[in-house]
Design an enzyme around this catalytic site. Structure first.
Site, PDB file in Angstrom:
ATOM      1  N   GLN A 174      -6.758  -0.678  12.288  1.00 35.45           N
ATOM      2  CA  GLN A 174      -7.387  -2.005  12.386  1.00 35.45           C
ATOM      3  C   GLN A 174      -7.919  -2.163  13.808  1.00 35.45           C
ATOM      4  OE1 GLN A 174      -7.923  -3.960   9.934  1.00 35.45           O
ATOM      5  NE2 GLN A 174      -6.248  -3.891   8.457  1.00 35.45           N
TER       6      GLN A 174
ATOM      7  N   ARG B  54      -1.582  -8.479  13.151  1.00 31.42           N
ATOM      8  CA  ARG B  54      -0.620  -7.659  13.889  1.00 31.42           C
ATOM      9  C   ARG B  54       0.258  -8.559  14.758  1.00 31.42           C
ATOM     10  NH1 ARG B  54      -1.714  -4.804  10.561  1.00 31.42           N
ATOM     11  NH2 ARG B  54      -2.558  -2.686  10.589  1.00 31.42           N
TER      12      ARG B  54
ATOM     13  N   ARG C 284       1.369  -2.652   6.992  1.00 31.11           N
ATOM     14  CA  ARG C 284       2.207  -1.701   7.733  1.00 31.11           C
ATOM     15  C   ARG C 284       3.142  -2.301   8.776  1.00 31.11           C
ATOM     16  NH1 ARG C 284      -2.962   1.849   8.667  1.00 31.11           N
ATOM     17  NH2 ARG C 284      -3.738  -0.270   8.554  1.00 31.11           N
TER      18      ARG C 284
ATOM     19  N   THR D 251     -18.557  -7.446 -18.456  1.00 30.85           N
ATOM     20  CA  THR D 251     -17.389  -6.619 -18.124  1.00 30.85           C
ATOM     21  C   THR D 251     -16.491  -7.341 -17.123  1.00 30.85           C
ATOM     22  OG1 THR D 251     -18.743  -4.669 -18.497  1.00 30.85           O
ATOM     23  CG2 THR D 251     -16.697  -4.331 -17.289  1.00 30.85           C
TER      24      THR D 251
ATOM     25  N   ASP E 203       0.861  -1.190   0.000  1.00 26.43           N
ATOM     26  CA  ASP E 203       0.000   0.000   0.000  1.00 26.43           C
ATOM     27  C   ASP E 203       0.894   1.236   0.000  1.00 26.43           C
ATOM     28  OD1 ASP E 203      -2.341  -1.515   0.065  1.00 26.43           O
ATOM     29  OD2 ASP E 203      -2.207  -1.741   2.233  1.00 26.43           O
TER      30      ASP E 203
ATOM     31  N   LYS F 263       0.567  -8.192  -2.287  1.00 27.93           N
ATOM     32  CA  LYS F 263      -0.766  -7.718  -2.653  1.00 27.93           C
ATOM     33  C   LYS F 263      -0.656  -6.311  -3.237  1.00 27.93           C
ATOM     34  CE  LYS F 263      -4.234  -6.253   0.266  1.00 27.93           C
ATOM     35  NZ  LYS F 263      -4.979  -5.103  -0.282  1.00 27.93           N
TER      36      LYS F 263
ATOM     37  N   ASP G 122      -5.777  -6.909  -5.774  1.00 32.50           N
ATOM     38  CA  ASP G 122      -6.964  -6.617  -4.964  1.00 32.50           C
ATOM     39  C   ASP G 122      -7.769  -5.513  -5.629  1.00 32.50           C
ATOM     40  OD1 ASP G 122      -8.739  -6.577  -2.895  1.00 32.50           O
ATOM     41  OD2 ASP G 122      -7.395  -5.630  -1.444  1.00 32.50           O
TER      42      ASP G 122
ATOM     43  N   THR H 167     -15.316  -4.950   5.838  1.00 42.46           N
ATOM     44  CA  THR H 167     -15.239  -4.891   7.307  1.00 42.46           C
ATOM     45  C   THR H 167     -15.507  -3.482   7.848  1.00 42.46           C
ATOM     46  OG1 THR H 167     -12.866  -4.800   7.026  1.00 42.46           O
ATOM     47  CG2 THR H 167     -13.771  -6.880   7.771  1.00 42.46           C
TER      48      THR H 167
ATOM     49  N   LYS I 223     -11.227  -5.812  -6.291  1.00 42.70           N
ATOM     50  CA  LYS I 223     -12.632  -5.866  -5.844  1.00 42.70           C
ATOM     51  C   LYS I 223     -13.581  -5.538  -6.991  1.00 42.70           C
ATOM     52  CE  LYS I 223     -11.620  -4.919  -0.986  1.00 42.70           C
ATOM     53  NZ  LYS I 223     -10.193  -4.561  -1.032  1.00 42.70           N
ATOM     54  N   LEU I 224     -13.528  -6.365  -8.042  1.00 43.72           N
ATOM     55  CA  LEU I 224     -14.360  -6.102  -9.225  1.00 43.72           C
ATOM     56  C   LEU I 224     -15.843  -6.265  -8.907  1.00 43.72           C
ATOM     57  CD1 LEU I 224     -12.513  -8.012 -12.124  1.00 43.72           C
ATOM     58  CD2 LEU I 224     -12.155  -5.668 -11.314  1.00 43.72           C
TER      59      LEU I 224
ATOM     60  N   ASP J 149     -19.309  -5.467 -11.576  1.00 41.40           N
ATOM     61  CA  ASP J 149     -19.868  -4.772 -12.739  1.00 41.40           C
ATOM     62  C   ASP J 149     -20.818  -5.749 -13.418  1.00 41.40           C
ATOM     63  OD1 ASP J 149     -20.175  -3.067 -15.075  1.00 41.40           O
ATOM     64  OD2 ASP J 149     -18.223  -2.178 -14.579  1.00 41.40           O
TER      65      ASP J 149
HETATM   66  O1  C5P Z   1      -1.348  -2.299   6.887  1.00 40.21           O
HETATM   67  P1  C5P Z   1      -2.338  -3.390   7.153  1.00 40.21           P
HETATM   68  O2  C5P Z   1      -1.706  -4.677   7.662  1.00 40.21           O
HETATM   69  O3  C5P Z   1      -3.486  -2.953   8.025  1.00 40.21           O
HETATM   70  O4  C5P Z   1      -2.908  -3.725   5.703  1.00 40.21           O
HETATM   71  C1  C5P Z   1      -3.954  -4.625   5.494  1.00 40.21           C
HETATM   72  C2  C5P Z   1      -4.300  -4.703   4.035  1.00 40.21           C
HETATM   73  O5  C5P Z   1      -5.471  -5.512   3.899  1.00 40.21           O
HETATM   74  C3  C5P Z   1      -4.628  -3.373   3.381  1.00 40.21           C
HETATM   75  O6  C5P Z   1      -4.223  -3.460   2.007  1.00 40.21           O
HETATM   76  C4  C5P Z   1      -6.117  -3.289   3.474  1.00 40.21           C
HETATM   77  O7  C5P Z   1      -6.708  -2.520   2.442  1.00 40.21           O
HETATM   78  C5  C5P Z   1      -6.521  -4.757   3.305  1.00 40.21           C
HETATM   79  N1  C5P Z   1      -7.809  -5.098   3.863  1.00 40.21           N
HETATM   80  C6  C5P Z   1      -8.140  -4.906   5.192  1.00 40.21           C
HETATM   81  N2  C5P Z   1      -9.378  -5.259   5.659  1.00 40.21           N
HETATM   82  C7  C5P Z   1     -10.270  -5.769   4.828  1.00 40.21           C
HETATM   83  C8  C5P Z   1      -9.953  -5.994   3.489  1.00 40.21           C
HETATM   84  C9  C5P Z   1      -8.691  -5.638   3.030  1.00 40.21           C
HETATM   85  O8  C5P Z   1      -7.319  -4.446   5.971  1.00 40.21           O
HETATM   86  N3  C5P Z   1     -11.434  -6.142   5.282  1.00 40.21           N
END
Ligand code: C5P
Length: 234
Positions: A189, A180, A210, A73, A15, A37, A64, A119, A66-67, A69
């Protein structure tokens, strides 16, 4: 649990705002990470070529996008993603969308993952959007539909993994973000698990961003996560 190498179970979320930043991070992580990812932020900053580059360098890519449509398509877009060499592609877990993506992937090795309910949604958000059921019921409803349709896997929050594994059995691949390692910052989160807890709860793959990409020594954190996954799997 299926025989996947512990290192391949850790998917690092790139990210980052630019392809240059992403390439610098990939360089720092070296051989400690085999699976990345790439989400919308990086794709809209020119990251699609990075999917090709990583795939041709032997890394796996979770795209990622998330299609969602009309079926035609989604089917054609999925065909193009399969051409890029990605391993996973996300689509919203609506029946038409999932069926179209499965048609689009054809006989390629691309696997389609369903996003059941974002989420960031709670029950009141679903009511506001016109749904007649709460988050828990809608996640279960969509997971069951996804299994019948033949989707390859689901993205779930850590707290859903255990109950969904019981509901869908071992045939679907379950992937969870919200990971984490002990002692790391939660950031935005709210419901998190350690790598070991999520694997024990039934996750096949973990998405972690992160805690690795913002660490002083990203490679060391990545290796520690893999060690924790290995110790849980024995
Ligand atoms: O930095 P972190 O570990 O929080 O990143 C989690 C990744 O998972 C991010 O790319 C976030 O967009 C993705 N994600 C999420 N929760 C979701 C779906 C995707 O944290 N429900």
């Amino acid at each position: 649990m299926s025989k996947i190498d512990p290192r391949d179970r850790m998917i690092v979320a790139l990210d980052l705002p630019s392809v240059t930043d992403a390439q610098a991070m990939i360089g720092k992580l070296g051989g400690s990470v085999t699976f990345y990812k790439i989400g919308m932020e990086l794709v809209y900053a020119g990251g699609l070529d990075l999917v090709r580059q990583l795939s041709s360098n032997g890394k796996k890519v979770f795209l990622d996008l998330k299609l969602h449509d009309i079926p035609n398509t989604v089917e054609k877009a999925t065909q193009r993603v399969a051409d890029l060499g990605a391993t996973f592609l996300t689509v919203h877990a609506f029946p038409q969308t999932m069926k179209a993506a499965l048609k689009g992937k054809g006989s390629s090795s691309l696997q389609i993952l369903g996003v059941t309910v974002m989420t960031s949604y709670d029950d009141s958000d679903l009511i506001e959007a016109g749904y007649a059921m709460g988050v828990r019921d809608l996640v279960a409803h969509r997971a069951q539909q996804a299994k019948i349709i033949g989707i390859d896997g689901l993205i779930l929050s850590p707290e859903e993994v255990g109950s969904m594994r019981a509901l869908v059995g071992s045939s679907l691949t379950l992937i969870t973000p919200g990971i984490r390692p002990k002692g790391s910052e939660k950031g935005d989160q709210k419901r998190v698990m350690t790598p070991g807890e999520a694997i024990s709860a039934g996750a096949d793959y973990l998405v972690i961003g992160r805690p690795i990409t913002s660490a002083g020594d990203p490679e060391a954190v990545a290796n520690a996560v893999v060690d924790e996954i290995s110790s849980v799997l024995g």
